[in-house]
Design a protein around this motif. Structure first.
Motif, PDB file in Angstrom:
ATOM      1  N   HIS A  70       0.827  -1.200   0.000  1.00  0.00           N
ATOM      2  CA  HIS A  70       0.000   0.000   0.000  1.00  0.00           C
ATOM      3  C   HIS A  70       0.871   1.263   0.000  1.00  0.00           C
ATOM      4  O   HIS A  70       0.531   2.258  -0.623  1.00  0.00           O
ATOM      5  CB  HIS A  70      -0.934   0.017   1.210  1.00  0.00           C
ATOM      6  N   GLU A  71       1.972   1.198   0.718  1.00  0.00           N
ATOM      7  CA  GLU A  71       2.861   2.353   0.796  1.00  0.00           C
ATOM      8  C   GLU A  71       3.465   2.696  -0.563  1.00  0.00           C
ATOM      9  O   GLU A  71       3.668   3.871  -0.866  1.00  0.00           O
ATOM     10  CB  GLU A  71       3.968   2.115   1.825  1.00  0.00           C
ATOM     11  N   LEU A  72       3.757   1.681  -1.359  1.00  0.00           N
ATOM     12  CA  LEU A  72       4.276   1.947  -2.702  1.00  0.00           C
ATOM     13  C   LEU A  72       3.255   2.687  -3.555  1.00  0.00           C
ATOM     14  O   LEU A  72       3.605   3.610  -4.296  1.00  0.00           O
ATOM     15  CB  LEU A  72       4.679   0.647  -3.397  1.00  0.00           C
ATOM     16  N   LEU A  73       2.001   2.292  -3.439  1.00  0.00           N
ATOM     17  CA  LEU A  73       0.942   2.984  -4.182  1.00  0.00           C
ATOM     18  C   LEU A  73       0.785   4.427  -3.702  1.00  0.00           C
ATOM     19  O   LEU A  73       0.621   5.350  -4.509  1.00  0.00           O
ATOM     20  CB  LEU A  73      -0.379   2.228  -4.042  1.00  0.00           C
ATOM     21  N   ILE A  74       0.859   4.627  -2.398  1.00  0.00           N
ATOM     22  CA  ILE A  74       0.747   5.986  -1.855  1.00  0.00           C
ATOM     23  C   ILE A  74       1.921   6.832  -2.317  1.00  0.00           C
ATOM     24  O   ILE A  74       1.757   7.990  -2.715  1.00  0.00           O
ATOM     25  CB  ILE A  74       0.664   5.941  -0.319  1.00  0.00           C
ATOM     26  N   MET A  75       3.142   6.271  -2.274  1.00  0.00           N
ATOM     27  CA  MET A  75       4.324   7.014  -2.728  1.00  0.00           C
ATOM     28  C   MET A  75       4.231   7.365  -4.202  1.00  0.00           C
ATOM     29  O   MET A  75       4.547   8.476  -4.604  1.00  0.00           O
ATOM     30  CB  MET A  75       5.600   6.208  -2.472  1.00  0.00           C
ATOM     31  N   GLY A  76       3.806   6.413  -5.014  1.00  0.00           N
ATOM     32  CA  GLY A  76       3.657   6.693  -6.439  1.00  0.00           C
ATOM     33  C   GLY A  76       2.645   7.787  -6.692  1.00  0.00           C
ATOM     34  O   GLY A  76       2.880   8.705  -7.488  1.00  0.00           O
ATOM     35  N   PHE A  77       1.513   7.720  -6.014  1.00  0.00           N
ATOM     36  CA  PHE A  77       0.488   8.750  -6.163  1.00  0.00           C
ATOM     37  C   PHE A  77       1.014  10.103  -5.699  1.00  0.00           C
ATOM     38  O   PHE A  77       0.797  11.127  -6.346  1.00  0.00           O
ATOM     39  CB  PHE A  77      -0.752   8.349  -5.369  1.00  0.00           C
ATOM     40  N   LEU A  78       1.728  10.124  -4.587  1.00  0.00           N
ATOM     41  CA  LEU A  78       2.270  11.372  -4.042  1.00  0.00           C
ATOM     42  C   LEU A  78       3.317  11.973  -4.966  1.00  0.00           C
ATOM     43  O   LEU A  78       3.298  13.185  -5.229  1.00  0.00           O
ATOM     44  CB  LEU A  78       2.874  11.102  -2.664  1.00  0.00           C
ATOM     45  N   PHE A  79       4.226  11.157  -5.485  1.00  0.00           N
ATOM     46  CA  PHE A  79       5.288  11.674  -6.336  1.00  0.00           C
ATOM     47  C   PHE A  79       4.783  12.119  -7.699  1.00  0.00           C
ATOM     48  O   PHE A  79       5.425  12.923  -8.361  1.00  0.00           O
ATOM     49  CB  PHE A  79       6.406  10.642  -6.500  1.00  0.00           C
ATOM     50  N   VAL A  80       3.629  11.599  -8.116  1.00  0.00           N
ATOM     51  CA  VAL A  80       3.060  12.028  -9.391  1.00  0.00           C
ATOM     52  C   VAL A  80       2.202  13.281  -9.220  1.00  0.00           C
ATOM     53  O   VAL A  80       2.265  14.206 -10.024  1.00  0.00           O
ATOM     54  CB  VAL A  80       2.244  10.877 -10.032  1.00  0.00           C
ATOM     55  N   THR A  81       1.407  13.331  -8.163  1.00  0.00           N
ATOM     56  CA  THR A  81       0.449  14.437  -8.023  1.00  0.00           C
ATOM     57  C   THR A  81       1.029  15.688  -7.395  1.00  0.00           C
ATOM     58  O   THR A  81       0.544  16.785  -7.679  1.00  0.00           O
ATOM     59  CB  THR A  81      -0.768  13.995  -7.199  1.00  0.00           C
ATOM     60  N   ALA A  82       2.040  15.593  -6.553  1.00  0.00           N
ATOM     61  CA  ALA A  82       2.580  16.789  -5.883  1.00  0.00           C
ATOM     62  C   ALA A  82       3.173  17.787  -6.874  1.00  0.00           C
ATOM     63  O   ALA A  82       2.864  18.987  -6.790  1.00  0.00           O
ATOM     64  CB  ALA A  82       3.592  16.396  -4.825  1.00  0.00           C
ATOM     65  N   PRO A  83       3.998  17.398  -7.836  1.00  0.00           N
ATOM     66  CA  PRO A  83       4.517  18.392  -8.787  1.00  0.00           C
ATOM     67  C   PRO A  83       3.422  18.980  -9.680  1.00  0.00           C
ATOM     68  O   PRO A  83       3.469  20.164 -10.019  1.00  0.00           O
ATOM     69  CB  PRO A  83       5.530  17.617  -9.624  1.00  0.00           C
ATOM     70  N   ILE A  84       2.434  18.164 -10.033  1.00  0.00           N
ATOM     71  CA  ILE A  84       1.365  18.665 -10.900  1.00  0.00           C
ATOM     72  C   ILE A  84       0.517  19.687 -10.162  1.00  0.00           C
ATOM     73  O   ILE A  84       0.193  20.748 -10.695  1.00  0.00           O
ATOM     74  CB  ILE A  84       0.514  17.488 -11.417  1.00  0.00           C
ATOM     75  N   SER A  85       0.170  19.390  -8.921  1.00  0.00           N
ATOM     76  CA  SER A  85      -0.630  20.351  -8.160  1.00  0.00           C
ATOM     77  C   SER A  85       0.159  21.616  -7.873  1.00  0.00           C
ATOM     78  O   SER A  85      -0.402  22.726  -7.888  1.00  0.00           O
ATOM     79  CB  SER A  85      -1.129  19.713  -6.867  1.00  0.00           C
ATOM     80  N   ALA A  86       1.457  21.504  -7.616  1.00  0.00           N
ATOM     81  CA  ALA A  86       2.281  22.697  -7.404  1.00  0.00           C
ATOM     82  C   ALA A  86       2.335  23.548  -8.666  1.00  0.00           C
ATOM     83  O   ALA A  86       2.282  24.779  -8.597  1.00  0.00           O
ATOM     84  CB  ALA A  86       3.686  22.295  -6.979  1.00  0.00           C
ATOM     85  N   ASN A  87       2.412  22.906  -9.820  1.00  0.00           N
ATOM     86  CA  ASN A  87       2.418  23.640 -11.078  1.00  0.00           C
ATOM     87  C   ASN A  87       1.107  24.386 -11.274  1.00  0.00           C
ATOM     88  O   ASN A  87       1.099  25.544 -11.690  1.00  0.00           O
ATOM     89  CB  ASN A  87       2.666  22.664 -12.229  1.00  0.00           C
ATOM     90  N   PHE A  88      -0.021  23.737 -10.979  1.00  0.00           N
ATOM     91  CA  PHE A  88      -1.318  24.399 -11.130  1.00  0.00           C
ATOM     92  C   PHE A  88      -1.475  25.564 -10.161  1.00  0.00           C
ATOM     93  O   PHE A  88      -2.001  26.616 -10.523  1.00  0.00           O
ATOM     94  CB  PHE A  88      -2.459  23.407 -10.948  1.00  0.00           C
ATOM     95  N   ILE A  89      -1.021  25.399  -8.928  1.00  0.00           N
ATOM     96  CA  ILE A  89      -1.111  26.487  -7.959  1.00  0.00           C
ATOM     97  C   ILE A  89      -0.247  27.661  -8.402  1.00  0.00           C
ATOM     98  O   ILE A  89      -0.648  28.831  -8.308  1.00  0.00           O
ATOM     99  CB  ILE A  89      -0.710  25.993  -6.554  1.00  0.00           C
ATOM    100  N   ALA A  90       0.942  27.391  -8.912  1.00  0.00           N
ATOM    101  CA  ALA A  90       1.814  28.462  -9.400  1.00  0.00           C
ATOM    102  C   ALA A  90       1.188  29.170 -10.601  1.00  0.00           C
ATOM    103  O   ALA A  90       1.238  30.401 -10.699  1.00  0.00           O
ATOM    104  CB  ALA A  90       3.180  27.897  -9.771  1.00  0.00           C
TER     105      ALA A  90
END
Length: 127
Positions: A70-90
């Motif tokens: 489960h942790e691998l899935l959470i890490m993958g989701f986190l590493f994919v979505t965090a840069p995208i959401s930061a880009n949208f906020i910027a």
């Protein structure tokens, strides 16, 4: 027995590193004034901190003899979505003009191309 002790130390070190990164991210989130500078703390530092905490959880479950993916899935989701959401906020902050706009590029044809200005070219020695 030795593997459990080494695993416990690895979990402890990962927890310390992860919590250190999370604390730095929280301090940066509270300390910075502008929304664009505040954006860097949770996205960059927080992602590594949460990744280390999840890694500690994976190692701990492995030391106990259980498998946890489960942790691998959470890490993958986190590493994919965090840069995208930061880009949208910027982008939202830039379009709302809620921050300083970046300086305009220089007025030449070499700014974002592979063209080399005439004065920087190598002299032709083939003749």
């Amino acid at each position: 027995m030795i593997a459990q002790i080494i695993g416990t130390y690895v979990v402890g070190i990962a927890l310390l590193i992860g919590s250190g990164f999370v604390i730095v991210g929280v301090i940066g989130l509270l300390k910075f004034n502008d929304s664009m500078t505040r954006l860097h703390a949770p996205t960059k530092v927080g992602t590594i901190g949460i990744g280390m905490l999840l890694l500690a959880s994976m190692v701990h479950s492995f030391v106990l003899g259980e498998t946890s993916l489960h942790e691998l899935l959470i890490m993958g989701f986190l590493f994919v979505t965090a840069p995208i959401s930061a880009n949208f906020i910027a982008k939202v902050n830039i379009h709302r003009r809620a921050c300083d706009t970046p300086p305009p590029p220089p007025l030449d044809d070499t700014w974002s191309t592979l063209n080399v200005p005439e004065m920087d070219r190598e002299p032709d020695t083939a003749s």
